[in-house]
Design a protein around this motif. Structure first.
Motif, PDB file in Angstrom:
ATOM      1  N   LEU A   1      45.178  -5.426 -19.735  1.00 49.98           N
ATOM      2  CA  LEU A   1      46.357  -5.812 -18.887  1.00 49.98           C
ATOM      3  C   LEU A   1      46.712  -7.243 -19.022  1.00 49.98           C
ATOM      4  N   ARG A   2      47.771  -7.614 -19.036  1.00 50.65           N
ATOM      5  CA  ARG A   2      48.199  -9.232 -18.855  1.00 50.65           C
ATOM      6  C   ARG A   2      47.665  -9.686 -17.715  1.00 50.65           C
ATOM      7  N   SER A   3      47.352 -10.872 -17.488  1.00 48.15           N
ATOM      8  CA  SER A   3      46.894 -11.511 -16.494  1.00 48.15           C
ATOM      9  C   SER A   3      47.675 -12.689 -15.954  1.00 48.15           C
ATOM     10  N   VAL A   4      48.045 -12.838 -14.756  1.00 44.35           N
ATOM     11  CA  VAL A   4      48.967 -13.918 -14.129  1.00 44.35           C
ATOM     12  C   VAL A   4      47.981 -14.357 -12.898  1.00 44.35           C
ATOM     13  N   ALA A   5      47.811 -15.699 -12.825  1.00 41.26           N
ATOM     14  CA  ALA A   5      47.265 -16.248 -11.620  1.00 41.26           C
ATOM     15  C   ALA A   5      48.312 -16.495 -10.593  1.00 41.26           C
ATOM     16  N   PHE A   6      48.232 -16.397  -9.340  1.00 43.80           N
ATOM     17  CA  PHE A   6      49.187 -16.612  -8.321  1.00 43.80           C
ATOM     18  C   PHE A   6      48.381 -17.624  -7.361  1.00 43.80           C
ATOM     19  N   PHE A   7      48.783 -18.878  -7.454  1.00 42.90           N
ATOM     20  CA  PHE A   7      48.236 -19.707  -6.525  1.00 42.90           C
ATOM     21  C   PHE A   7      48.937 -19.976  -5.232  1.00 42.90           C
ATOM     22  N   THR A   8      48.169 -19.866  -4.109  1.00 40.90           N
ATOM     23  CA  THR A   8      48.847 -19.776  -2.752  1.00 40.90           C
ATOM     24  C   THR A   8      49.068 -20.980  -2.011  1.00 40.90           C
ATOM     25  N   GLN A   9      48.584 -21.937  -2.372  1.00 42.17           N
ATOM     26  CA  GLN A   9      48.657 -23.405  -1.720  1.00 42.17           C
ATOM     27  C   GLN A   9      49.740 -24.134  -2.630  1.00 42.17           C
ATOM     28  N   ALA A  10      49.943 -25.467  -2.087  1.00 42.98           N
ATOM     29  CA  ALA A  10      50.765 -26.251  -2.541  1.00 42.98           C
ATOM     30  C   ALA A  10      50.295 -26.886  -4.041  1.00 42.98           C
ATOM     31  N   CYS A  11      51.369 -27.212  -4.769  1.00 44.69           N
ATOM     32  CA  CYS A  11      51.164 -27.755  -6.012  1.00 44.69           C
ATOM     33  C   CYS A  11      50.232 -28.853  -6.072  1.00 44.69           C
ATOM     34  N   ALA A  12      50.498 -30.045  -4.946  1.00 47.28           N
ATOM     35  CA  ALA A  12      49.730 -31.042  -4.876  1.00 47.28           C
ATOM     36  C   ALA A  12      48.033 -30.799  -4.450  1.00 47.28           C
ATOM     37  N   VAL A  13      48.033 -29.858  -3.546  1.00 48.29           N
ATOM     38  CA  VAL A  13      46.571 -29.169  -3.450  1.00 48.29           C
ATOM     39  C   VAL A  13      45.949 -28.827  -4.767  1.00 48.29           C
ATOM     40  N   ASP A  14      46.683 -27.970  -5.524  1.00 50.06           N
ATOM     41  CA  ASP A  14      46.071 -27.503  -6.653  1.00 50.06           C
ATOM     42  C   ASP A  14      45.649 -28.452  -7.836  1.00 50.06           C
ATOM     43  N   ILE A  15      46.400 -29.546  -7.670  1.00 47.36           N
ATOM     44  CA  ILE A  15      46.149 -30.830  -8.675  1.00 47.36           C
ATOM     45  C   ILE A  15      44.989 -31.475  -8.237  1.00 47.36           C
ATOM     46  N   ILE A  16      44.931 -31.621  -6.930  1.00 46.29           N
ATOM     47  CA  ILE A  16      43.534 -32.283  -6.421  1.00 46.29           C
ATOM     48  C   ILE A  16      42.229 -31.402  -6.842  1.00 46.29           C
ATOM     49  N   TYR A  17      42.273 -30.031  -6.705  1.00 49.41           N
ATOM     50  CA  TYR A  17      41.180 -29.123  -7.020  1.00 49.41           C
ATOM     51  C   TYR A  17      41.092 -29.537  -8.653  1.00 49.41           C
ATOM     52  N   ARG A  18      42.061 -29.379  -9.208  1.00 48.74           N
ATOM     53  CA  ARG A  18      42.079 -29.236 -10.815  1.00 48.74           C
ATOM     54  C   ARG A  18      41.241 -30.707 -11.141  1.00 48.74           C
ATOM     55  N   HIS A  19      41.312 -31.720 -10.570  1.00 50.45           N
ATOM     56  CA  HIS A  19      40.699 -32.951 -10.753  1.00 50.45           C
ATOM     57  C   HIS A  19      39.057 -32.746 -10.381  1.00 50.45           C
TER      58      HIS A  19
END
Length: 458
Positions: A130-148
């Motif tokens: 199957l193709r997979s697609v990630a669905f982040f449920t929080q704000a983009c700003a928060v996702d950037i913090i966790y990325r760092h």
């Protein structure tokens, strides 16, 4: 539209949320948008949650997997980490079985849209073709913090500031998600791993969807797009409150709490425009008895009408004389239809924990906010509410994180009657219009949804 319908008849999309209400509803709402375009969509729920609630998914199908605790869910596990481990091992196996079962029933799945709180889902998709697609449920700003944090560019616990991230305003430690600052990384290492490991396996994803609005976080999205195939698809609020293109999408389909039967809507009808304070700290937060008492005293001191949501499990903390003192101008309800309350013209202020779903509801419906963040991403969302979008204010706490009643009173009055109240209301109206435009036909989120269909359902 006809072309999309033809694609939809051939494409079956599985939606796999982390098993919690605040994660299930955004994915379910996304599924309704896809169903509107004639795609075959199936929400994959745990057996425990399906047996303990009565979902109303509309045209979205529901199938079940096991989290390893079919009779008790997370509460039956010895610890959170034990639950996460069992969810991965049993969830992976039963998800694979479900995909095979659907294939044998003549409804083969083609795409797995998964919550990255469950990074192992990408492995299951890969093994199953199957193709997979990630669905982040929080704000983009928060996702950037966790990325760092994932990239080890910052190391929890963060104790000094300001901290600077690309696309974000300077942030003090008190503005960061609680899992990367203060005592939380030590006390809750399992939760820090949960949020940071969203980036595990992400290189396998064909696409990354974020439940936010490009116009709301354009600099943040631009940075994320330079690194990942990211698209904005929010807000995932029922259509009748936003673009009204989907008349049958009038409510969330999943509720772990029973709606209070109190006649709060009729009560709201009797109140003047923008006069009522609506107070809700979400489905998870638990205030201490002293904090509950301070909220009560702050509400009484405002001399304003209010609706305060206090879950049944928390009612005993409400001061005994509070109901008597607030009689005639205040309602305490155990749970309510938050969207209906926020959309009502009498509601003039939303006192919120700033969970992302509640924040996007307040923005989408144009209600000025008082942020009282408790933990997780709520602190970052509250920072944006006050200083970036300027649609409200954030309460100040003492050194122990306590919010005094006088401070809550001050913030409510500032939002509703203060010098900045007019500016706050104008900003709330502006962002509400932009949110509705984004999800309307041809808007930024609508285009992203159509691009998802074109690219993942070929």
């Amino acid at each position: 539209m006809e072309q999309q319908g033809e694609i939809g008849k051939k494409c079956h999309i599985l939606l796999l949320p982390y098993p919690a209400q605040g994660h299930i509803n955004p994915l379910l709402q996304f599924g309704k948008r896809l169903a509107y375009h004639n795609l075959d969509t199936t929400l994959v729920n745990t057996r425990f949650l399906s047996n303990s609630t009565k979902p109303e998914p509309g045209p979205v199908n529901i199938e079940c997997i096991s989290d390893g605790f079919d009779l008790g869910g997370m509460n039956a596990a010895a610890s959170r980490q034990a639950y996460f481990d069992r969810l991965e091992s049993v969830g992976s196996e039963t998800l694979s079985d479900l995909i095979e079962s659907l294939r044998s029933r003549g409804r083969p799945a083609h795409v797995l849209v998964y919550d990255p709180f469950l990074p192992w889902a990408a492995d299951v998709a890969e093994r199953s073709g199957l193709r997979s697609v990630a669905f982040f449920t929080q704000a983009c700003a928060v996702d950037i913090i966790y990325r760092h944090v994932w990239d080890r560019q910052i190391e929890p616990p963060v104790t000094t500031g300001p901290v600077r991230f690309p696309g974000l305003p300077p942030l003090e430690p008190s503005d960061l998600p609680s899992f990367v600052t203060g005592s939380d990384p030590v006390v809750n290492p399992d939760l820090l791993s949960l949020v940071v490991n969203q980036y595990k396996n992400l290189e396998k994803a064909d696409m990354v969807l974020i439940n936010s609005i490009y116009e709301l976080e354009h600099e943040e999205f631009d940075w994320m797009k330079s690194r990942l195939p990211v698209k904005s698809i929010g807000p995932t609020v029922p259509s009748t409150y936003l673009d009204n293109r989907i008349p049958w999408d009038s409510h969330y389909g999943f509720n772990i709490h029973t709606l209070d039967t109190a006649h709060y809507m009729e009560w709201l009808d009797s109140k003047p425009r923008d006069s009522v304070v609506y107070v809700s700290f979400g489905s998870m937060a638990s205030l201490s008895p002293d904090q509950t008492d301070a909220v009560a005293s702050g509400l009484i001191a405002t001399k304003k009408s209010f609706i305060w949501v206090v879950r049944t499990s928390e009612l005993a903390k409400v001061p005994a004389d509070f109901i008597r003192e607030s009689a005639g101008r205040g309602l305490v309800v155990s749970w309510c239809n938050q969207l209906d309350v926020l959309a009502h013209p009498a509601t003039g202020c939303f006192v919120t924990h700033c969970g992302w779903n509640s924040t996007t509801e307040g923005i989408g419906l144009g209600v000025p906010m008082v942020g009282v963040p408790q933990f997780s991403d709520q602190t970052t969302n509250a920072k944006y509410v006050e200083d970036v979008w300027k649609v409200g204010v954030r309460v100040k706490t003492d050194e122990k994180g306590f919010v005094r009643g006088e401070e809550l009173e001050r913030c409510i009055k500032e939002v509703m009657d203060g010098e900045r109240s007019g500016e706050i209301r104008e900003n709330a109206k502006k962002w509400s219009e932009l949110a509705k435009e984004a999800i309307s036909e041809g808007g930024s989120s609508d285009k992203s949804i159509m691009e998802f269909i074109d690219e993942c359902c070929k």
